[in-house]
Write an enzyme that holds these catalytic residues in place. Structure first.
Site, PDB file in Angstrom:
ATOM      1  N   TYR A  71       0.595  -1.263  -0.128  1.00  0.00           N
ATOM      2  CA  TYR A  71      -0.057  -0.013  -0.093  1.00  0.00           C
ATOM      3  C   TYR A  71       0.913   1.167  -0.005  1.00  0.00           C
ATOM      4  CZ  TYR A  71      -3.823   3.218   1.149  1.00  0.00           C
ATOM      5  OH  TYR A  71      -4.595   4.428   0.858  1.00  0.00           O
ATOM      6  N   PHE A  91      -8.620  20.992 -24.814  1.00  0.00           N
ATOM      7  CA  PHE A  91      -8.694  19.524 -25.012  1.00  0.00           C
ATOM      8  C   PHE A  91     -10.097  19.440 -23.889  1.00  0.00           C
ATOM      9  CE2 PHE A  91      -8.573  15.085 -23.595  1.00  0.00           C
ATOM     10  CZ  PHE A  91      -8.938  14.704 -25.078  1.00  0.00           C
ATOM     11  N   THR A  92     -10.718  18.226 -24.125  1.00  0.00           N
ATOM     12  CA  THR A  92     -12.214  18.216 -23.692  1.00  0.00           C
ATOM     13  C   THR A  92     -12.248  18.104 -22.127  1.00  0.00           C
ATOM     14  OG1 THR A  92     -12.053  15.999 -24.305  1.00  0.00           O
ATOM     15  CG2 THR A  92     -13.186  17.115 -25.663  1.00  0.00           C
ATOM     16  N   LYS A 128      -1.061   6.913 -23.770  1.00  0.00           N
ATOM     17  CA  LYS A 128      -0.685   7.331 -25.244  1.00  0.00           C
ATOM     18  C   LYS A 128       0.955   6.977 -25.304  1.00  0.00           C
ATOM     19  CE  LYS A 128      -4.600  10.009 -24.560  1.00  0.00           C
ATOM     20  NZ  LYS A 128      -5.481   9.970 -23.440  1.00  0.00           N
ATOM     21  N   ARG A 150     -14.717  14.807 -33.895  1.00  0.00           N
ATOM     22  CA  ARG A 150     -14.107  15.808 -33.006  1.00  0.00           C
ATOM     23  C   ARG A 150     -14.371  17.439 -33.786  1.00  0.00           C
ATOM     24  NH1 ARG A 150     -11.481  13.870 -28.342  1.00  0.00           N
ATOM     25  NH2 ARG A 150     -13.655  13.942 -27.889  1.00  0.00           N
ATOM     26  N   PHE A 179     -20.089  14.619 -25.665  1.00  0.00           N
ATOM     27  CA  PHE A 179     -19.699  13.456 -26.894  1.00  0.00           C
ATOM     28  C   PHE A 179     -19.595  12.293 -26.494  1.00  0.00           C
ATOM     29  CE2 PHE A 179     -15.385  13.151 -25.516  1.00  0.00           C
ATOM     30  CZ  PHE A 179     -15.157  14.357 -24.741  1.00  0.00           C
TER      31      PHE A 179
HETATM   32  N1  F0G Z   1      -4.508  15.420 -22.648  1.00  0.00           N
HETATM   33  C1  F0G Z   1      -4.742  15.025 -23.815  1.00  0.00           C
HETATM   34  C2  F0G Z   1      -3.997  15.707 -24.870  1.00  0.00           C
HETATM   35  C3  F0G Z   1      -5.510  13.817 -24.161  1.00  0.00           C
HETATM   36  O1  F0G Z   1      -5.592  13.353 -25.696  1.00  0.00           O
HETATM   37  C4  F0G Z   1      -6.221  12.983 -23.194  1.00  0.00           C
HETATM   38  C5  F0G Z   1      -6.881  11.887 -23.546  1.00  0.00           C
HETATM   39  C6  F0G Z   1      -6.152  13.689 -22.033  1.00  0.00           C
HETATM   40  C7  F0G Z   1      -5.155  14.701 -21.985  1.00  0.00           C
HETATM   41  C8  F0G Z   1      -6.843  13.084 -20.919  1.00  0.00           C
HETATM   42  O2  F0G Z   1      -6.307  11.709 -20.559  1.00  0.00           O
HETATM   43  O3  F0G Z   1      -7.889  10.129 -20.914  1.00  0.00           O
HETATM   44  O4  F0G Z   1      -5.871   9.508 -19.545  1.00  0.00           O
HETATM   45  O5  F0G Z   1      -7.865  10.926 -18.869  1.00  0.00           O
HETATM   46  N2  F0G Z   1      -7.034  11.624 -24.759  1.00  0.00           N
HETATM   47  C9  F0G Z   1      -8.187  10.386 -25.275  1.00  0.00           C
HETATM   48  C10 F0G Z   1      -8.338  10.649 -26.479  1.00  0.00           C
HETATM   49  C11 F0G Z   1      -9.129  10.184 -24.455  1.00  0.00           C
HETATM   50  O6  F0G Z   1      -9.027   9.791 -27.084  1.00  0.00           O
HETATM   51  O7  F0G Z   1      -7.939  11.420 -27.237  1.00  0.00           O
HETATM   52  P1  F0G Z   1      -7.012  10.502 -19.814  1.00  0.00           P
END
Ligand code: F0G
Length: 462
Positions: A72, A124-125, A258, A383, A450
């Site tokens: 832990y 970014f979303t 990624k 997108r 989305f």
């Molecule tokens: N920043 C970027 C540039 C991203 O592309 C993503 C996730 C995140 C932050 C958030 O990270 O998913 O690990 O919580 N992108 C995915 C995509 C979901 O499909 O582009 P996460």
């Protein structure tokens, strides 16, 4: 003769995938409310929804998972990860999280006060969501070329220093929570920033006491683009370019799903121990103890190895980006409008130009992604206007210039022949584009709509 590159690995284990019938896919897309996020993966043939968490791990990573320390507190695997992040990214303080958005949440909570602004190179979303939730306002300061899918600018991810200076002048440096600098900008089409620009932004900000926080999620792909495109870096290794990028920052959030070659994980890394202390205080409430955050010991082992592997030689990223370019160039050859230059993690179809007969309110990218799925079982992602959401103040739809379908390539998963099948399907749909109608919402979630929105075809007048 122009010699071919090949993947720097061979395949040791395979996972069968199956082709479905068109009839089956027509029913599946209706059931999924025309949203590719709501399809079952069993109904998908080639899955290009995302490059996130879809990586094939190496034999070394799988082996590392077996020696994960599941203590832990103070797990050996955590210290291995600290070392890997330090060696490759150069940051001293590591705050492990379950994935990227966990790190964005913590960062936003410790740095943003209500009324602050956060300038950044395109939203970014999830990043913007957490910034707004903390009471901040995101301001887009990316160069204009990023919003033009046809521009061939080699560094469309650059920050426009005049736009940044205008924000600082308007609000004052003390109201700028930090500059949010994304490497290989996802929503611009996987477009890099140049080293000169990253350095200039950091110089400008550090003179004014403004922090620069990278979203280093795809920084390796950005480093590779710098090696290929920026004078003076052609003989530098991707590893050394990555170190230089991160040297011009005060910290970073990373989705390890990624570049880092794992299926789950992420982190916040900073230089300032005081900032790290504040982050850890929140970490224990929202993610987990400071020596695992949101990850199991075995996840941290696989991540530590993935971080080293992604830059051990340049061959990995060369073949990764090479495969994306292969697909993009095939589509360009057949006249399909795509975002140029081809980005690092996917090919972005220009739905606005492909479905010129649809208004943006008829969700052309959503409709195009659904049409490609029905044609071949290839799954991409919208997108565009749906992803952009509504302005929290006015409640109106944001209308982004980019209305795209992203075909995102998982790392080390598909072969060149999969790319050929994808290209053939997209070309077929493109050739029959007039038959594609618009969509309307049947369910619109309040936040990050989305992911779970549902749609139906707009009724055609008889
Ligand atoms: N920043 C970027 C540039 C991203 O592309 C993503 C996730 C995140 C932050 C958030 O990270 O998913 O690990 O919580 N992108 C995915 C995509 C979901 O499909 O582009 P996460």
């Amino acid at each position: 003769m122009n010699r071919s590159w090949a993947e720097p690995w061979k395949i040791k284990m395979v996972e069968p995938i199956s082709v479905t019938t068109r009839e089956h896919r027509e029913a599946a897309i209706v059931e999924a409310g025309y949203n590719t996020f709501l399809l079952k993966s069993d109904d998908v043939y080639i899955d290009l929804l995302t490059d996130s968490g879809t990586t094939a791990m190496s034999d070394r990573q799988w082996a590392a998972m077996m020696i994960g320390d599941e203590s832990y507190a103070g797990a050996r695997s955590f210290y291995k990860l600290v070392e890997a992040v330090h060696d490759v990214y150069g940051y001293e303080e590591l705050i492990p999280t379950h994935q990227g958005r966990g790190a964005e949440h913590i960062l936003s909570q410790i740095l943003i006060s209500p009324g602050d602004v956060i300038p950044g190179n395109m939203y970014f979303t999830t990043t913007r969501y957490h910034q707004e939730r903390a009471g901040g306002t995101f301001v887009d300061v990316i160069i204009d070329e990023a919003h033009d899918p046809t521009s061939m600018h080699p560094f469309k991810g650059n920050i426009d220093l005049d736009k940044l200076a205008a924000v600082v002048e308007e609000f004052g440096a003390e109201r700028v929570a930090y500059v949010s600098f994304e490497t290989n900008v996802n929503l611009a089409g996987g477009q890099p920033a140049s080293m000169a620009n990253i350095k200039a932004v950091y110089d400008y900000c550090s003179q004014r006491g403004i922090l620069v926080m990278l979203d280093a999620t795809r920084a390796v792909e950005n480093a590779y683009m710098i090696q290929q495109r920026e004078a003076g870096y052609e003989d530098s290794s991707v590893a050394s370019i990555l170190s230089e990028i991160t040297s011009y920052s005060d910290g970073a959030t990373v989705s390890s799903k990624k570049d880092n070659l794992v299926n789950i994980g992420g982190f916040l890394a900073v230089r300032d121990p005081e900032l790290a202390r504040k982050a850890r205080a929140l970490l224990v409430a929202f993610e987990g103890l400071h020596t695992y955050g949101g990850m199991a010991g075995r996840d941290m082992e696989a991540l530590a190895e993935g971080i080293r592997e992604m830059v051990r030689t340049d061959d990995h990223v060369r073949s990764r980006v090479g495969q994306v370019e292969y697909l993009g160039n095939r589509l360009i050859k057949f006249g399909v409008p795509v975002v140029t230059p081809i980005g690092g993690h996917g090919v972005f179809l220009d739905a606005a130009r492909i479905l010129e007969h649809l208004d943006q309110d008829e969700f052309p990218a959503q409709a195009l992604a659904a049409a490609i799925y029905v044609d071949s079982g290839v799954r991409g992602m919208e997108r565009g206007i749906v992803s952009a959401g509504r302005d929290p103040l006015t409640g109106e739809n944001r209308r982004p210039n980019l209305e795209l379908v992203r075909l995102t390539i998982p790392r080390r998963v598909y072969t060149q022949s999969h790319m050929d099948v994808v290209a053939e399907s997209v070309i077929e749909v493109f050739n029959n584009r007039e038959s594609i109608g618009g969509l309307t919402f049947t369910y619109e979630p309040e936040d990050l709509r989305f992911f779970q929105a549902r749609f139906a075809p707009i009724a055609q007048d008889a």
